[in-house]
Motif scaffolding. Sequence first.
Motif, short mmCIF file in Angstrom:
data_model
loop_
_atom_site.label_atom_id
_atom_site.label_comp_id
_atom_site.label_asym_id
_atom_site.label_seq_id
_atom_site.Cartn_x
_atom_site.Cartn_y
_atom_site.Cartn_z
N PRO A 224 0.82 -1.22 0.00
CA PRO A 224 0.00 0.00 0.00
C PRO A 224 0.85 1.27 0.00
O PRO A 224 0.53 2.25 -0.68
CB PRO A 224 -0.82 -0.13 1.28
N ASP A 225 1.94 1.27 0.76
CA ASP A 225 2.88 2.39 0.77
C ASP A 225 4.09 1.97 -0.07
O ASP A 225 4.82 1.04 0.31
CB ASP A 225 3.32 2.70 2.20
N PRO A 226 4.35 2.62 -1.21
CA PRO A 226 5.43 2.19 -2.09
C PRO A 226 6.84 2.59 -1.64
O PRO A 226 7.80 2.37 -2.37
CB PRO A 226 5.08 2.86 -3.42
N TRP A 227 6.97 3.18 -0.45
CA TRP A 227 8.28 3.58 0.04
C TRP A 227 9.10 2.35 0.44
O TRP A 227 8.61 1.48 1.16
CB TRP A 227 8.13 4.52 1.23
N LEU A 228 10.34 2.27 -0.02
CA LEU A 228 11.24 1.15 0.30
C LEU A 228 12.49 1.73 0.94
O LEU A 228 13.27 2.43 0.28
CB LEU A 228 11.59 0.39 -0.98
N PRO A 229 12.72 1.48 2.23
CA PRO A 229 13.78 2.19 2.96
C PRO A 229 15.21 1.91 2.49
O PRO A 229 16.05 2.80 2.51
CB PRO A 229 13.59 1.72 4.40
N ASP A 230 15.51 0.65 2.11
CA ASP A 230 16.91 0.33 1.82
C ASP A 230 16.97 -0.94 0.98
O ASP A 230 16.00 -1.69 0.86
CB ASP A 230 17.71 0.15 3.11
N LEU A 231 18.15 -1.18 0.41
CA LEU A 231 18.34 -2.41 -0.36
C LEU A 231 19.83 -2.69 -0.56
O LEU A 231 20.68 -1.81 -0.43
CB LEU A 231 17.62 -2.35 -1.71
N LEU A 232 20.09 -3.96 -0.89
CA LEU A 232 21.44 -4.43 -1.19
C LEU A 232 21.37 -5.31 -2.43
O LEU A 232 20.54 -6.21 -2.50
CB LEU A 232 22.01 -5.24 -0.02
N VAL A 233 22.23 -5.04 -3.38
CA VAL A 233 22.41 -5.90 -4.56
C VAL A 233 23.90 -6.17 -4.68
O VAL A 233 24.71 -5.24 -4.66
CB VAL A 233 21.91 -5.22 -5.85
N CYS A 234 24.26 -7.44 -4.79
CA CYS A 234 25.69 -7.75 -4.86
C CYS A 234 25.93 -9.13 -5.46
O CYS A 234 25.01 -9.94 -5.60
CB CYS A 234 26.33 -7.66 -3.47
N ARG A 235 27.17 -9.38 -5.77
CA ARG A 235 27.60 -10.71 -6.18
C ARG A 235 27.34 -11.67 -5.02
O ARG A 235 27.49 -11.29 -3.85
CB ARG A 235 29.09 -10.72 -6.52
N PRO A 236 26.93 -12.91 -5.30
CA PRO A 236 26.56 -13.83 -4.22
C PRO A 236 27.64 -14.02 -3.16
O PRO A 236 27.33 -14.08 -1.96
CB PRO A 236 26.27 -15.14 -4.96
N GLU A 237 28.90 -14.07 -3.57
CA GLU A 237 29.96 -14.34 -2.59
C GLU A 237 30.23 -13.15 -1.68
O GLU A 237 30.88 -13.28 -0.64
CB GLU A 237 31.26 -14.75 -3.31
N LEU A 238 29.70 -11.96 -2.04
CA LEU A 238 29.88 -10.78 -1.19
C LEU A 238 28.72 -10.58 -0.22
O LEU A 238 28.80 -9.74 0.67
CB LEU A 238 30.02 -9.53 -2.05
#
Length: 258
Positions: A224-238
Amino acid sequence: MKADDDHELAARLANEAGQCLLELRERRRSEVDGKTLGDEGDAAAHELLVNALAAQRPDDAVLSEHGEAGPAREPAGRVWIVDPLDGTREFSEPGRTDWAVHVALAAGHDVLASAVALPARGLVLDTGAPPNPPEQRAGAPRIAVSRSRPPEFVGEVAAAIGAQQVPMGSAGAKIAAVVLGDVDAYVHAGGQYEWDSAAPIGVARAAGLHTSRLDGSPLVYDRPDPWLPDLLVCRPELAEPLLTALSRSAATRPEGSS
């Protein structure tokens, strides 16, 4: 409806919006200032995407940076989450390539199909034909950060794993850089909206990368609220060393720090 049709539609629409933006930038860049050019690009790409989705998927809701369209959103139902121009500032600056178009389909609070166009680089990354996982590079890991508002705590995290920070433009361009192997991770804690990350997160997952919140919990879309506070995207080994470093940083980070 075949499942692959949604992947193909996402890729086609992202590409068409990207071409529209390239043509607009070429035609108008000598006639208007940067802000006007960015506003015109946002509006033109939004109109293209909303009209195309109304014609191709009339029963699906649309959540855009510029508002909702189509049928009302239903809990966990099908909704297209789009950012017509991710990186308006970069789009309006001559020669910059770190801006993108995002088109994603979510259902059940997850991304089912998506595409990210990087028009100035002539690339479209999509879940129908996801890129192969990038090869591991030699040397220190590289973490993409905002070129205008880099999170202060990322310096601590980078130091903990011996990484370098690489300033970049839009969120889509940063996640695409991880997908393409230009950098190894993207860490963000300043808050974004779902349209800033839904499409690139879908592509990153399809390419075999780790995606999560900074505490390791799943990213959830179409809330309902589209705000997303944080995220991480990385190579699997990291993932493990980064999540460990982020956890330690969070223990001393002031609430609300970005």
